[in-house]
Design an enzyme around this catalytic site. Structure first.
Site, short mmCIF file in Angstrom:
data_model
loop_
_atom_site.label_atom_id
_atom_site.label_comp_id
_atom_site.label_asym_id
_atom_site.label_seq_id
_atom_site.Cartn_x
_atom_site.Cartn_y
_atom_site.Cartn_z
N GLY A 48 1.12 -1.81 -0.36
CA GLY A 48 -0.01 0.18 -0.02
C GLY A 48 1.03 1.56 0.36
CD GLN A 53 3.34 5.60 3.15
OE1 GLN A 53 2.13 5.66 1.65
NE2 GLN A 53 4.64 4.99 3.13
CB CYS A 101 5.42 2.15 7.77
SG CYS A 101 5.08 4.19 6.60
CG LEU A 102 6.82 1.43 1.58
CD1 LEU A 102 6.35 1.32 0.03
CD2 LEU A 102 7.83 0.29 1.13
CG HIS A 143 -0.30 1.05 7.41
ND1 HIS A 143 0.45 0.54 8.42
CD2 HIS A 143 0.20 2.01 6.20
CE1 HIS A 143 1.86 1.25 7.53
NE2 HIS A 143 1.33 2.36 6.96
CD GLU A 144 -0.96 2.40 3.05
OE1 GLU A 144 -0.71 4.26 2.62
OE2 GLU A 144 -0.03 1.40 2.51
CG HIS A 147 0.21 6.83 5.31
ND1 HIS A 147 1.62 7.53 6.51
CD2 HIS A 147 0.16 5.52 5.36
CE1 HIS A 147 2.15 6.10 6.91
NE2 HIS A 147 1.74 5.37 5.98
ZN ZN Z 1 2.40 3.63 5.92
#
Ligand code: ZN
Length: 177
Positions: A48, A53, A101-102, A143-144, A147
């Site tokens: 995701g 991000q 998480c990236l 999760h997304e 963000h």
């Molecule tokens: Zn993330």
């Protein structure tokens, strides 16, 4: 041609600001952002990716679940862009699982999430969809979605004891298999 975007790392203010609604999904700027996010999430071995991000504070995220080196057991699905998503309801039942998480490389946290959610969102062509998500896909969505509201998984762990390094996570995963 889509381009790979840089991924904002924790500490950059874009990750801590509330993202704005997309007013016109058809704008070329929005469509090319989605194309860029689709290639970026694959390249980064993510499942995701949210627009903040990639330094764009807009209410858009990609769900692109498939098994990869970071999530070997992820289910396979066609990658999709979700615009202006909302969570309509969430199950009281929650389950904890390891999340990464990236934007926070090298860590995993044991994060409680609702096992089932009902959501609505716009597709990239502007169609309104209502849908239910379960399990891992419900986890990615939550999760997304976080963000877009300036929240990261670290904010959701119940204890710092439930944070580990990715290297140890992968060791645990490989030995349990
Ligand atoms: Zn993330």
């Amino acid at each position: 041609m889509p381009i790979l975007r840089q991924i904002a790392q924790l500490g950059h203010p874009v990750l801590r600001q509330k993202a704005l609604e997309v007013t016109d999904p058809g704008l070329p700027l929005i469509q090319s952002l989605i194309d860029d996010m689709l290639v970026t999430v694959v390249e980064a071995n993510g499942v995701g990716l949210a627009a903040p991000q990639v330094y764009e504070p807009l209410r858009i995220f990609i769900i692109a679940s498939r098994p990869n080196s970071r999530y070997p057991k992820a289910p396979v699905m066609e990658p999709a862009a979700l615009l202006n998503p909302e969570i309509i309801w969430a199950s009281d039942e929650k389950v904890k699982a390891w999340e990464g998480c990236l934007s926070i490389p090298g860590f995993r946290g044991f994060v409680p999430r609702s096992t089932k959610i009902g959501v609505k969102y716009l597709t990239r062509s502007g169609a309104l969809r209502e849908e239910e998500f379960n399990g891992f896909l419900a986890r990615i969505f939550q999760h997304e979605f976080d963000h877009l509201n300036a929240t990261v998984f670290l904010d959701r762990v119940e204890s710092t004891q439930e944070l580990i390094c990715e290297k140890e996570y992968l060791r645990m995963f490989n030995s349990a298999d």
